[in-house]
Enzyme design. Sequence first.
Site, short mmCIF file in Angstrom:
data_model
loop_
_atom_site.label_atom_id
_atom_site.label_comp_id
_atom_site.label_asym_id
_atom_site.label_seq_id
_atom_site.Cartn_x
_atom_site.Cartn_y
_atom_site.Cartn_z
N TYR A 108 4.48 -7.89 -0.92
CA TYR A 108 3.68 -9.01 -0.43
C TYR A 108 3.56 -8.88 1.08
O TYR A 108 4.55 -8.63 1.77
CB TYR A 108 4.38 -10.34 -0.76
CG TYR A 108 3.68 -11.55 -0.18
CD1 TYR A 108 2.78 -12.29 -0.94
CD2 TYR A 108 3.91 -11.95 1.14
CE1 TYR A 108 2.12 -13.39 -0.41
CE2 TYR A 108 3.24 -13.04 1.68
CZ TYR A 108 2.35 -13.75 0.90
OH TYR A 108 1.70 -14.83 1.43
N GLU A 196 -4.05 -12.53 3.29
CA GLU A 196 -2.93 -12.27 2.37
C GLU A 196 -3.27 -11.13 1.43
O GLU A 196 -4.37 -11.06 0.88
CB GLU A 196 -2.66 -13.54 1.55
CG GLU A 196 -1.46 -13.42 0.63
CD GLU A 196 -1.28 -14.66 -0.25
OE1 GLU A 196 -0.32 -15.42 -0.03
OE2 GLU A 196 -2.11 -14.87 -1.16
#
Length: 385
Positions: A108, A196
């Site tokens: 992530y 993101e």
Amino acid sequence: MKLHEYQTKQIFRDYELNVPNGILITDASQIKDAIQTIGENCVLKCQVHAGGRGKAGGVKLVSSLKEAQSYVNDMLMTNLVTHQTDEIGVPVTSILVEELTNIKTELYIAMTLDRNNQCPTILASKAGGMEIEEVAESNPDDIIYENINPSVGLQAFQIRNLITKLDIPREATSEFTELVQSLVKIFYDIDASLLEINPLVITSDQKIVALDGKLNIEDDALFRHSDLIQLRDRGQEDQLEAEATDLGIAYVNLTGNVGCLVNGAGLAMATLDVTNQAGSSPANFLDVGGGADVEKVAKAVSIILSDPKVTKVLVNIFGGILRCDIAADGIVSAYAQTGSRLPLVVRMLGTNVDEGQQILRNSDLNVTFAETLSEAAKAISNLPG
Ligand code: GDP
Ligand code: MN
């Protein structure tokens, strides 16, 4: 403003990040050609402005044209409900057909503004593919933060830190370094408020690939990005919010039943707090702004009245640049246009307050006047509905 995954990935490509090859389809008839180019083993991804698609059935790995066709027929032109949407969901008007990626590791990585430290920050975690909110809740220490000092920018030691903590394999470190540098550059170049990549993938041949992509652009900076404004997909937005944005009214749809008309963002926040404290639940945040004229006030009130949740309206106007009589005229005009009979509690102060109150008294509206904000909040709570 939010971008779709396929739009985000195009920007990633422009910055030379690795993203899977993909073709966007907007009609079921296009799936055959897409599969011919991408291959029968592929992944189909519904393009919506909401996360959590994987768990909600919005991402599907298929291995034949038939399977792909049946998925596209099932999903296109329906609404996808994920844990980030309301129960109605968001419309699926396009599907991204992508080549498969050989995933070895899912990471992530994201970048956003850290308001407490007043700087951009990179967040990263080895728990890729999971919701970062879940990681933050259950294993907060698994999230790595690198704050970027605005005056010196991203430093080499910060990238080394990420490489170490994320266990990036030696063969992939230079690609990872370039990726992080590009992320920071994209974030600044397009005035992003959120960038993101979840998951950021390390493939079995040690390549770094952005398998997903999310980009939000700061609305107040959009005037600098005429090329990006065209990427807006109004169909994904809350319709009342989109209408308000076009009118230059700051409006956020909330879940309660008290429609709120306020001038000034601070006063609007205070109004929500005091209304909640008095036991009522606001249906919206609305700041009509200082320079509003009758028409703009009327449009703001119409937006409030067209929200089916709203059963009563709280007006809290501090007449300065926006005079109370202008506000009153706008309210009366909106009620006349919509034919609404919803009761109002009105607290007005400041310039032309007497004229404003008189206009409302002369109308046939069901108005209760209040002197202070807390009185107004009590009065709105005492109204039935
Ligand atoms: P989100 O749930 O809305 O965040 O959608 P994502 O784009 O992150 O996809 C959800 C999950 O689907 C990913 O975490 C992957 O595990 C899986 N996925 C997506 N694309 C591929 C792919 O090309 N190959 C494989 N094996 N899995 C994929
Ligand atoms: Mn994702």
